[in-house]
Scaffold this active site. Structure first.
Site, short mmCIF file in Angstrom:
data_model
loop_
_atom_site.label_atom_id
_atom_site.label_comp_id
_atom_site.label_asym_id
_atom_site.label_seq_id
_atom_site.Cartn_x
_atom_site.Cartn_y
_atom_site.Cartn_z
N LYS A 1 -36.29 -5.23 -66.82
CA LYS A 1 -35.44 -4.70 -65.76
C LYS A 1 -36.24 -4.38 -64.50
O LYS A 1 -35.75 -4.54 -63.38
CB LYS A 1 -34.67 -3.48 -66.25
CG LYS A 1 -33.67 -3.79 -67.37
CD LYS A 1 -32.62 -4.80 -66.93
CE LYS A 1 -31.54 -5.01 -67.99
NZ LYS A 1 -30.47 -5.94 -67.54
N SER B 1 -30.71 -1.96 -64.49
CA SER B 1 -30.52 -0.75 -65.29
C SER B 1 -31.35 0.36 -64.67
O SER B 1 -32.31 0.10 -63.93
CB SER B 1 -30.99 -1.00 -66.73
OG SER B 1 -31.08 0.21 -67.47
N TYR C 1 -37.75 -4.03 -72.69
CA TYR C 1 -36.50 -3.98 -71.93
C TYR C 1 -36.76 -3.40 -70.54
O TYR C 1 -36.32 -3.95 -69.53
CB TYR C 1 -35.47 -3.14 -72.68
CG TYR C 1 -34.13 -3.02 -71.99
CD1 TYR C 1 -33.23 -4.08 -72.01
CD2 TYR C 1 -33.76 -1.84 -71.33
CE1 TYR C 1 -32.00 -3.97 -71.39
CE2 TYR C 1 -32.53 -1.73 -70.72
CZ TYR C 1 -31.65 -2.81 -70.74
OH TYR C 1 -30.43 -2.70 -70.12
#
Length: 252
Positions: free
Chosen positions: A158, A141, A154
């Site tokens: 990533k 991402s 998160y």
């Protein structure tokens, strides 16, 4: 299918294949000639769509955060098709909250699916990718390249994926196995429409207009096209391919 299909005769595994991005990648790999193992976790089955494209498809349930489940998935893929050429680590999880709002379960779930899952699936398939001189595509991402509030776990997961990608690219180069990260921008997936924009005062469309220079969101088809490129580019490895409509160029 014609002999010109770049993935003719290849077999791909796509985790998280029932979600928007995973399904988009699976469709494009099939269009490029690959048979596809659709590794899902209580998601919609897109196997018939793959078969409609003239390719073989096999669906298997997997929990990518569990080694036994991953090993069973890989063994089933090998039993069904006899080889593995492309592995797309796409399964992902997200919750939203500031660092003080997160509890241990939030942290563990996101890190287990995103980072640990990418590690486990890669580790389990590398012996077979060495045989076929295949490729690993880790769906990361732009959150793995920048910082953003309210989903630090998160972003951490990533960033971990991007670091793992670079390390594996060097480690597997002598085996002619390529490893790259695909970094989507804003895709109208459930993650965005149900989890991210509902948490803010902006709608999905307002967010797209504000942050994307091209003025449009990215699509599952965009990610599928990028995945086929990475799967067929033998001299591209250790890269972070960003498909974000210019977001990363617009950050000051």
């Amino acid at each position: 299918m014609t002999s010109e299909d770049p993935l003719d005769g290849k077999v791909s595994i796509v985790t998280g294949a029932g979600g928007a991005i995973g399904a988009g990648i699976a469709r494009h790999l099939a269009d490029a000639g690959s048979d596809v193992v659709l590794a899902v976790h209580n998601d919609e089955d897109v196997a018939e769509e793959i078969r409609d494209r003239g390719q073989r498809a096999h669906t298997v349930q997997v929990d990518v955060s569990n080694k036994d489940s991953v090993d069973a998935m890989v063994e089933e893929a090998r039993s069904e098709f006899g080889r593995i050429d492309v592995v797309v680590n796409n399964a992902g999880a997200l919750t939203v909250g500031s660092i003080m709002e997160l509890d241990e379960d939030d942290w563990d779930r996101v890190m287990d699916v995103n980072a640990k899952g990418t590690f486990l699936v890669s580790q389990a398939t590398i012996p077979y990718l060495r045989e076929t001189e295949g490729t690993i595509i880790n769906v990361s991402s732009i959150s793995g390249m920048i910082a953003a509030p309210d989903h630090s776990h998160y972003g951490a997961s990533k960033h971990a994926i991007n670091g793992l990608t670079k390390s594996l690219a060097i480690e597997l180069a002598e085996d002619n196995v390529t490893v790259n990260a695909l970094c989507p921008g804003i895709v109208a997936s459930k993650m965005w429409t149900e989890q991210l924009t509902p948490e803010s005062e902006e709608s999905f469309e307002e967010t797209v207009d504000r942050v994307i220079p091209l003025g449009r969101d990215q699509t599952p088809a965009d990610m599928g096209e990028a995945a086929v490129y990475l799967a067929t580019s033998e001299n591209v490895t250790g890269e972070e391919l960003t498909v974000d409509g210019g977001i990363m160029q617009n950050i000051v």
